[in-house]
Design a protein around this motif. Structure first.
Motif, PDB file in Angstrom:
ATOM      1  N   HIS A   4       0.715  -1.074  -0.091  1.00  0.00           N
ATOM      2  CA  HIS A   4       0.035   0.030   0.050  1.00  0.00           C
ATOM      3  C   HIS A   4       0.639   1.195   0.145  1.00  0.00           C
ATOM      4  O   HIS A   4       0.371   2.357   0.162  1.00  0.00           O
ATOM      5  CB  HIS A   4      -1.072   0.028   1.396  1.00  0.00           C
ATOM      6  N   ASP A  55      -2.651   9.447   3.398  1.00  0.00           N
ATOM      7  CA  ASP A  55      -1.953   9.473   2.122  1.00  0.00           C
ATOM      8  C   ASP A  55      -0.530   9.778   2.278  1.00  0.00           C
ATOM      9  O   ASP A  55      -0.182  10.132   3.468  1.00  0.00           O
ATOM     10  CB  ASP A  55      -2.740  10.236   1.398  1.00  0.00           C
ATOM     11  N   HIS A  85      -9.296   7.780  -3.507  1.00  0.00           N
ATOM     12  CA  HIS A  85      -8.255   6.702  -3.048  1.00  0.00           C
ATOM     13  C   HIS A  85      -8.761   5.483  -3.369  1.00  0.00           C
ATOM     14  O   HIS A  85      -7.659   4.759  -2.902  1.00  0.00           O
ATOM     15  CB  HIS A  85      -7.945   7.278  -1.673  1.00  0.00           C
ATOM     16  N   ARG A  88      -7.116   0.979  -5.048  1.00  0.00           N
ATOM     17  CA  ARG A  88      -5.739   0.722  -4.516  1.00  0.00           C
ATOM     18  C   ARG A  88      -5.378  -0.643  -3.410  1.00  0.00           C
ATOM     19  O   ARG A  88      -4.382  -0.802  -2.978  1.00  0.00           O
ATOM     20  CB  ARG A  88      -4.939   1.786  -4.070  1.00  0.00           C
TER      21      ARG A  88
END
Length: 146
Positions: A4, A55, A85, A88
């Motif tokens: 990640h 983030d 976001h 992902r």
């Protein structure tokens, strides 16, 4: 290196940007718009565990909250990743961090949701059985007999 990267998961409640989380929950989330900000702040303060997703700039872009008896059972609530976001694997990472990387990894976990059933099935959640009962909040007074 985490899959990640450059995102980070952290269970420090002091790191959360409560205003950012509240902005999402009060406008985007279908499940908790009835709350006031003070209610939400109290829920976070009394949570057994919270996990934020951050983030690369350190901004809060996801959140999950749990309440628990601290011994055997936990309830997963307010799970989200901001739409910009998504895609992902951050939702999966957030749930993994909460359930499998925390002190409740051997607990019985519960949640209510109208979506993301596939995600939660991957963590062992299943449809409730006939033993499961639920009482919805009541906003009227009444007398019932037993």
């Amino acid at each position: 290196m985490s899959p990640h990267d450059p995102y980070e998961f952290d269970d420090d409640p002091n790191r959360l940007d409560l205003d950012a989380v509240w902005r999402f929950l009060s406008t985007e989330a279908y499940w908790g718009r009835w709350r006031e900000f003070d209610d939400f702040r109290r829920q976070v303060r009394h949570a057994w565990r919270v996990v934020g997703c951050y983030d690369p700039h350190g901004d809060t872009v996801g959140f999950a909250r749990t309440f628990s008896d601290g011994v055997a059972m936990a309830y997963l609530a307010d799970v989200y990743i901001e739409s910009a976001h998504r895609g992902r694997g951050l939702g999966r990472g957030l749930v993994h961090e909460m359930i499998d990387n925390g002190p409740g990894k051997n607990f019985k976990w519960m949640l209510h949701t109208d979506d993301a059933h596939g995600l939660y099935r991957d963590f062992g959640f299943a449809e409730p059985n006939a033993r499961y009962l639920e009482r919805q909040p009541s906003y009227h007074s009444g007398s019932g007999s037993v």
